[in-house]
Design an enzyme around this catalytic site. Structure first.
Site, PDB file in Angstrom:
ATOM      1  N   GLU A 128     -14.922  -7.905 -32.766  1.00  0.00           N
ATOM      2  CA  GLU A 128     -14.478  -6.698 -32.069  1.00  0.00           C
ATOM      3  C   GLU A 128     -14.290  -5.534 -33.039  1.00  0.00           C
ATOM      4  OE1 GLU A 128     -15.388  -7.316 -29.254  1.00  0.00           O
ATOM      5  OE2 GLU A 128     -13.622  -7.161 -27.976  1.00  0.00           O
ATOM      6  N   THR A 181     -17.178   1.922 -26.736  1.00  0.00           N
ATOM      7  CA  THR A 181     -15.735   1.757 -26.905  1.00  0.00           C
ATOM      8  C   THR A 181     -15.211   2.754 -27.940  1.00  0.00           C
ATOM      9  OG1 THR A 181     -16.016  -0.563 -26.395  1.00  0.00           O
ATOM     10  CG2 THR A 181     -13.946   0.052 -27.413  1.00  0.00           C
TER      11      THR A 181
HETATM   12  P1  ADP Z   1     -18.253  -3.953 -24.633  1.00  0.00           P
HETATM   13  O1  ADP Z   1     -16.914  -3.318 -24.323  1.00  0.00           O
HETATM   14  O2  ADP Z   1     -19.043  -4.175 -23.368  1.00  0.00           O
HETATM   15  O3  ADP Z   1     -18.146  -5.129 -25.511  1.00  0.00           O
HETATM   16  P2  ADP Z   1     -18.709  -2.333 -26.874  1.00  0.00           P
HETATM   17  O4  ADP Z   1     -19.119  -0.896 -26.849  1.00  0.00           O
HETATM   18  O5  ADP Z   1     -17.350  -2.702 -27.288  1.00  0.00           O
HETATM   19  O6  ADP Z   1     -19.054  -2.898 -25.427  1.00  0.00           O
HETATM   20  O7  ADP Z   1     -19.642  -3.186 -27.850  1.00  0.00           O
HETATM   21  C1  ADP Z   1     -20.969  -2.994 -27.868  1.00  0.00           C
HETATM   22  C2  ADP Z   1     -21.388  -2.650 -29.299  1.00  0.00           C
HETATM   23  O8  ADP Z   1     -21.378  -3.843 -30.097  1.00  0.00           O
HETATM   24  C3  ADP Z   1     -22.799  -2.120 -29.313  1.00  0.00           C
HETATM   25  O9  ADP Z   1     -22.858  -1.086 -30.264  1.00  0.00           O
HETATM   26  C4  ADP Z   1     -23.626  -3.305 -29.780  1.00  0.00           C
HETATM   27  O10 ADP Z   1     -24.777  -2.924 -30.472  1.00  0.00           O
HETATM   28  C5  ADP Z   1     -22.654  -4.044 -30.699  1.00  0.00           C
HETATM   29  N1  ADP Z   1     -22.975  -5.488 -30.768  1.00  0.00           N
HETATM   30  C6  ADP Z   1     -23.272  -6.186 -31.890  1.00  0.00           C
HETATM   31  N2  ADP Z   1     -23.509  -7.485 -31.605  1.00  0.00           N
HETATM   32  C7  ADP Z   1     -23.352  -7.621 -30.270  1.00  0.00           C
HETATM   33  C8  ADP Z   1     -23.461  -8.732 -29.394  1.00  0.00           C
HETATM   34  N3  ADP Z   1     -23.796  -9.948 -29.813  1.00  0.00           N
HETATM   35  N4  ADP Z   1     -23.184  -8.524 -28.089  1.00  0.00           N
HETATM   36  C9  ADP Z   1     -22.854  -7.287 -27.637  1.00  0.00           C
HETATM   37  N5  ADP Z   1     -22.744  -6.190 -28.418  1.00  0.00           N
HETATM   38  C10 ADP Z   1     -22.991  -6.352 -29.732  1.00  0.00           C
END
Ligand code: ADP
Length: 306
Positions: A128, A181
């Site tokens: 995260e 986020t």
């Molecule tokens: P969510 O709240 O849906 O998790 P976020 O914006 O917090 O969305 O996270 C998405 C970000 O994390 C994107 O920039 C994405 O490229 C990165 N990321 C890296 N690895 C992963 C993964 N395995 N799954 C999802 N997002 C990923």
């Protein structure tokens, strides 16, 4: 055991009054992951289907979380990680958390379970941190533990599991616009007035009580957010109209899921949840924004082996 296939669930964080400390686990939305041991002493992302996400081990949350776990026990065991990504990144229903939680859950099992699921939360939080710049636990905790999770304290980390009222259902609307986020965090005010704080902790305490007593009306009355929602809802098309619509149609409460753009309505029973899902679908159909709708009960188990 050399490999493990798992279901990594989506989650709804914040739940209005519980910003950064409360989340719940869904059971009808989630990714599938296959984790295999390798002899290369290397953690690799070997396959991603469904979405375009980084394959580099230091840029994918799944491998970053696994590396944090391996470092803790000084293990040089290698792993290959395959992700079938069904939860769209940036949707607000814990796309990154599902990958982090799923990966550490599977690796822990393949290593003979040196940790329990609660211990795994801090490793998944490293994923995260990579995704959002903030090591929050309100998605990874419910993804690992199932049900509702409350983060009492981040330092030291203390996470509590709360009971799940049987008839509770969640309807999720995901307008297909991306809100990172990181971006939706940057617009939040850093200071809170005493009046807002009083409203917020009154509601959060009542919400926890409502979960214990299965008091659905109290649950509905508690689902308010005086602090973050007024600012973040500006980024979500038709937020106010949706709130009024689902409330008129019997939903217990309505709010932003995580950092959005997904929004959630909590409902009592399948009949009401289906009605709320249908009215949202009708309302959004002529708005020229593509969307996805999900209806889910609360997943009490969290990540599970397939
Ligand atoms: P969510 O709240 O849906 O998790 P976020 O914006 O917090 O969305 O996270 C998405 C970000 O994390 C994107 O920039 C994405 O490229 C990165 N990321 C890296 N690895 C992963 C993964 N395995 N799954 C999802 N997002 C990923």
């Amino acid at each position: 055991m050399e490999e493990l296939k798992i279901f990594a669930p989506a989650t709804v964080a914040n739940l209005s009054c519980g910003f950064d400390v409360l989340g719940c686990c869904l059971d009808s939305v989630g990714d599938e992951m296959l984790i295999k041991k390798n002899d290369l002493k290397e953690v690799r992302i070997t396959r991603i289907t469904g979405q375009d996400l980084p394959m580099e081990a230091d840029k994918n949350v799944a491998s970053v979380a696994v590396k944090a776990l391996l470092e803790q026990i000084k293990s040089d065991q290698g792993f290959d990680i395959e992700i079938d990504k069904k939860i769209k990144p940036g949707s607000g229903i814990g796309s990154s958390a599902a990958s982090s939680a799923g990966a550490v859950f599977a690796v822990n099992k393949l290593l003979g379970e040196p940790f329990n699921n609660k211990d795994l939360i801090s490793f998944a939080m490293q994923g995260e941190l990579l995704a959002s710049g903030n090591a929050h636990a309100d998605n990874v905790a419910p993804a690992l533990l199932g049900g509702f999770s409350l983060v009492r304290s981040y330092c030291p980390l203390e996470v509590l599991s709360l009971p799940v009222p049987e008839e509770l259902r969640v309807v999720i609307l995901h307008p297909l616009i991306e809100i990172k986020t990181k971006d939706s965090r940057s617009i939040i005010k850093q200071n809170v007035s005493l009046k807002s704080a009083i409203n917020q902790w009154g509601n959060l305490g009542a919400l926890v009580s409502a979960l214990y007593t299965e008091d659905y009306d109290l649950l509905g009355r508690s689902l308010h957010d005086d602090i973050v929602e007024p600012v973040r809802s500006i980024l979500i098309p038709y937020f106010k109209e949706l709130d009024e619509l689902v409330t008129k149609n019997g939903a217990l409460g309505f709010g932003i899921s995580g950092s959005g753009p997904s929004v959630f309505a909590l409902c009592r029973g399948d009949e009401n949840a289906n009605k709320v899902k249908n009215v949202i679908s009708e309302f959004y159909s002529d708005k020229e924004i593509d969307f996805e709708l999900h209806l889910s009960s609360i997943n009490k188990k969290g990540v599970k082996i397939l």
